[in-house]
Design a protein around this motif. Structure first.
Motif, PDB file in Angstrom:
ATOM      1  N   ARG A 234       0.835  -1.196   0.000  1.00 20.37           N
ATOM      2  CA  ARG A 234       0.000   0.000   0.000  1.00 20.37           C
ATOM      3  C   ARG A 234       0.873   1.250   0.000  1.00 20.37           C
ATOM      4  NH1 ARG A 234      -0.960   2.449   5.051  1.00 20.37           N
ATOM      5  NH2 ARG A 234      -3.002   3.127   4.338  1.00 20.37           N
ATOM      6  N   GLY A 235       0.234   2.361  -0.373  1.00 24.74           N
ATOM      7  CA  GLY A 235       0.901   3.648  -0.330  1.00 24.74           C
ATOM      8  C   GLY A 235       0.050   4.654   0.421  1.00 24.74           C
ATOM      9  N   GLU A 236       0.684   5.705   0.931  1.00 24.68           N
ATOM     10  CA  GLU A 236      -0.043   6.718   1.705  1.00 24.68           C
ATOM     11  C   GLU A 236       0.522   8.100   1.410  1.00 24.68           C
ATOM     12  OE1 GLU A 236      -1.117   7.882   6.361  1.00 24.68           O
ATOM     13  OE2 GLU A 236       0.311   6.269   5.917  1.00 24.68           O
ATOM     14  N   LEU A 237      -0.353   9.021   1.065  1.00 23.59           N
ATOM     15  CA  LEU A 237       0.028  10.412   0.877  1.00 23.59           C
ATOM     16  C   LEU A 237      -0.064  11.125   2.218  1.00 23.59           C
ATOM     17  CD1 LEU A 237       0.770  12.670  -1.168  1.00 23.59           C
ATOM     18  CD2 LEU A 237      -1.681  13.133  -1.375  1.00 23.59           C
ATOM     19  N   ILE A 238       1.033  11.758   2.643  1.00 25.19           N
ATOM     20  CA  ILE A 238       1.100  12.429   3.939  1.00 25.19           C
ATOM     21  C   ILE A 238       1.259  13.926   3.703  1.00 25.19           C
ATOM     22  CG2 ILE A 238       2.342  12.607   6.132  1.00 25.19           C
ATOM     23  CD1 ILE A 238       3.306   9.727   5.643  1.00 25.19           C
ATOM     24  N   GLU A 239       0.324  14.704   4.214  1.00 23.08           N
ATOM     25  CA  GLU A 239       0.338  16.143   3.970  1.00 23.08           C
ATOM     26  C   GLU A 239       0.489  16.966   5.241  1.00 23.08           C
ATOM     27  OE1 GLU A 239      -2.363  17.415   0.629  1.00 23.08           O
ATOM     28  OE2 GLU A 239      -3.308  15.474   1.044  1.00 23.08           O
ATOM     29  N   GLU A 240       0.351  16.342   6.417  1.00 26.60           N
ATOM     30  CA  GLU A 240       0.494  17.075   7.671  1.00 26.60           C
ATOM     31  C   GLU A 240       1.976  17.404   7.911  1.00 26.60           C
ATOM     32  OE1 GLU A 240      -0.852  14.110   7.367  1.00 26.60           O
ATOM     33  OE2 GLU A 240      -3.008  14.488   7.561  1.00 26.60           O
ATOM     34  N   ASN A 241       2.251  18.603   8.432  1.00 22.88           N
ATOM     35  CA  ASN A 241       3.628  19.075   8.568  1.00 22.88           C
ATOM     36  C   ASN A 241       4.486  18.193   9.467  1.00 22.88           C
ATOM     37  OD1 ASN A 241       3.268  21.262   6.876  1.00 22.88           O
ATOM     38  ND2 ASN A 241       2.671  22.648   8.525  1.00 22.88           N
ATOM     39  N   ALA A 242       3.973  17.821  10.641  1.00 29.77           N
ATOM     40  CA  ALA A 242       4.803  17.111  11.624  1.00 29.77           C
ATOM     41  C   ALA A 242       5.323  15.773  11.103  1.00 29.77           C
ATOM     42  CB  ALA A 242       4.028  16.925  12.932  1.00 29.77           C
ATOM     43  N   PRO A 243       4.467  14.889  10.567  1.00 32.67           N
ATOM     44  CA  PRO A 243       5.006  13.626  10.056  1.00 32.67           C
ATOM     45  C   PRO A 243       5.899  13.790   8.840  1.00 32.67           C
ATOM     46  CG  PRO A 243       2.639  13.774   9.659  1.00 32.67           C
ATOM     47  CD  PRO A 243       2.994  14.890  10.558  1.00 32.67           C
ATOM     48  N   GLU A 245       7.939  16.340   8.332  1.00 33.40           N
ATOM     49  CA  GLU A 245       9.230  16.778   8.857  1.00 33.40           C
ATOM     50  C   GLU A 245       9.991  15.620   9.503  1.00 33.40           C
ATOM     51  OE1 GLU A 245       8.572  20.052  11.447  1.00 33.40           O
ATOM     52  OE2 GLU A 245       7.903  21.405   9.849  1.00 33.40           O
ATOM     53  N   GLN A 246       9.291  14.724  10.158  1.00 32.78           N
ATOM     54  CA  GLN A 246       9.941  13.564  10.758  1.00 32.78           C
ATOM     55  C   GLN A 246      10.573  12.682   9.681  1.00 32.78           C
ATOM     56  OE1 GLN A 246       7.343  11.184  13.189  1.00 32.78           O
ATOM     57  NE2 GLN A 246       8.960   9.787  13.832  1.00 32.78           N
ATOM     58  N   LEU A 247       9.848  12.474   8.592  1.00 36.90           N
ATOM     59  CA  LEU A 247      10.390  11.697   7.483  1.00 36.90           C
ATOM     60  C   LEU A 247      11.586  12.403   6.849  1.00 36.90           C
ATOM     61  CD1 LEU A 247       7.020  10.601   5.830  1.00 36.90           C
ATOM     62  CD2 LEU A 247       8.702   9.061   6.857  1.00 36.90           C
ATOM     63  N   ARG A 249      13.726  14.382   8.332  1.00 41.04           N
ATOM     64  CA  ARG A 249      14.900  14.241   9.198  1.00 41.04           C
ATOM     65  C   ARG A 249      15.558  12.880   9.010  1.00 41.04           C
ATOM     66  NH1 ARG A 249      11.582  17.180  12.866  1.00 41.04           N
ATOM     67  NH2 ARG A 249      10.851  15.255  13.861  1.00 41.04           N
ATOM     68  N   ALA A 250      14.742  11.844   8.876  1.00 41.14           N
ATOM     69  CA  ALA A 250      15.293  10.506   8.631  1.00 41.14           C
ATOM     70  C   ALA A 250      16.006  10.461   7.284  1.00 41.14           C
ATOM     71  CB  ALA A 250      14.174   9.469   8.679  1.00 41.14           C
ATOM     72  N   TYR A 251      15.421  11.098   6.284  1.00 40.96           N
ATOM     73  CA  TYR A 251      16.026  11.144   4.947  1.00 40.96           C
ATOM     74  C   TYR A 251      17.364  11.880   4.984  1.00 40.96           C
ATOM     75  CZ  TYR A 251      16.409  11.987  -0.099  1.00 40.96           C
ATOM     76  OH  TYR A 251      16.837  12.025  -1.406  1.00 40.96           O
ATOM     77  N   ASP A 252      17.401  13.035   5.644  1.00 41.95           N
ATOM     78  CA  ASP A 252      18.636  13.818   5.721  1.00 41.95           C
ATOM     79  C   ASP A 252      19.739  13.054   6.433  1.00 41.95           C
ATOM     80  OD1 ASP A 252      17.395  15.870   4.392  1.00 41.95           O
ATOM     81  OD2 ASP A 252      16.946  17.036   6.196  1.00 41.95           O
ATOM     82  N   ALA A 253      19.377  12.302   7.479  1.00 40.51           N
ATOM     83  CA  ALA A 253      20.375  11.528   8.208  1.00 40.51           C
ATOM     84  C   ALA A 253      20.992  10.456   7.313  1.00 40.51           C
ATOM     85  CB  ALA A 253      19.742  10.888   9.446  1.00 40.51           C
ATOM     86  N   MET A 254      20.191   9.845   6.465  1.00 44.79           N
ATOM     87  CA  MET A 254      20.709   8.823   5.546  1.00 44.79           C
ATOM     88  C   MET A 254      21.560   9.459   4.451  1.00 44.79           C
ATOM     89  SD  MET A 254      17.644   6.053   5.149  1.00 44.79           S
ATOM     90  CE  MET A 254      16.600   7.191   4.287  1.00 44.79           C
ATOM     91  N   ARG A 255      21.138  10.600   3.958  1.00 43.53           N
ATOM     92  CA  ARG A 255      21.911  11.264   2.904  1.00 43.53           C
ATOM     93  C   ARG A 255      23.292  11.664   3.417  1.00 43.53           C
ATOM     94  NH1 ARG A 255      19.464  16.631   0.380  1.00 43.53           N
ATOM     95  NH2 ARG A 255      20.247  17.417   2.362  1.00 43.53           N
TER      96      ARG A 255
END
Length: 281
Positions: A234-243, A245-247, A249-255
């Motif tokens: 499944r897939g999910e579109l996330i538009e709320e700011n807080a989640p 931003e959390q994603l 931060r995880a992306y930036d840490a991996m990059r």
């Protein structure tokens, strides 16, 4: 008073409208499919599939039809709209596809497969067939997915795209070795485009905050960012700011721990060297 314009009953869906226009133009000329084949030079079976909505055809045949009918650039414009038609995708993806088409920049993390925007036709076909698609529906879904590449191939206004690929993406080959070589070559070529950045996250980086989640971030015209997360089911579109931003931060840490751009391209080329060439016949 000026005469009111008559609203046609033609479809408002780009793919259907394209097929309708092809049928209308041929009908006005009173041509059979065989006669159109003789006039334009492509096989009549291709014209039949295009007129039934089974395929969109390629830009060359569409331009040839535009020239023959004297409609340029009508058919090519309809073809381009149909290529990005979100109605080709299942309902849960349609809003995402509409946002993707309007995004000013995109960045993605892929856990195990090549991002859809960078997939070759053969790669998309194998992935989609594993998802259960068959026959004409498989052809349609492959065409829809690979048509998304046009977003990154526009000459003047393609949005910047950053793809962060887990090493697993590049170590999970297709069954067809030549198709896998073609996919790796496409990635290496894409990495040379000024608006495409491809980085590899090596196994040595260890576990991450997105260890089992593909995610695409879209920067929209109003300055906001949305995220689309996806797994095999499944897939999910996330538009709320807080989640979102959390994603991020995880992306930036991996990059931060990924290979650099030159190192990543070298890694792709190294993977390409490891694929045995098919013997010439």
């Amino acid at each position: 008073m000026p005469q009111r314009l008559v609203i046609t009953e033609r479809s408002h869906e780009p793919r259907k409208r394209f097929a309708e226009e092809l049928r209308r133009l041929r009908g006005e000329r009173g041509l059979s499919l065989r006669e159109l084949e003789r006039e334009v030079g492509w096989d009549s079976s291709l014209f039949s599939k295009m007129e039934s909505g089974g395929t969109l055809g390629g830009p060359e045949v569409v331009q040839a039809l535009d020239q023959y009918y004297g409609t340029a650039p009508l058919l090519l414009t309809l073809w381009e709209l149909a290529l990005g038609d979100p109605t080709q995708f299942k309902e849960q993806y349609r809003r995402y596809m509409m946002l993707e088409a309007e995004a000013t920049s995109l960045w993605q993390y892929s856990v195990s497969i090549v991002p859809g925007l960078l997939q070759t036709d053969a790669y998309a076909r194998e992935v989609l067939s594993l998802g259960g698609y068959r026959g004409k529906e498989l052809d349609r879904q492959v065409e829809a997915r690979t048509g998304r590449r046009k977003l990154l191939e526009r000459q003047d206004d393609s949005p910047p795209f950053r793809a962060l690929l887990s090493e697993a993406v590049l170590r999970t080959p297709l069954r067809d070795k030549q198709a896998w070589r073609d996919q790796l070559e496409y990635l290496a070529e894409a990495a040379e485009r000024p608006d495409v950045n491809i980085q590899v996250l090596p196994y040595s980086a260890g576990l991450s905050g997105l260890v089992s989640t593909d995610v695409m971030f879209l920067r929209l015209l109003d300055g906001t960012t949305v995220a689309y997360t996806e797994n095999a089911h499944r897939g999910e579109l996330i538009e709320e700011n807080a989640p979102v931003e959390q994603l991020q931060r995880a992306y930036d840490a991996m990059r931060d721990v990924a290979f650099s751009l030159p190192e990543s391209r070298s890694f792709v080329l190294r993977m390409l060297e490891e694929v045995p060439c098919e013997p010439s016949t």
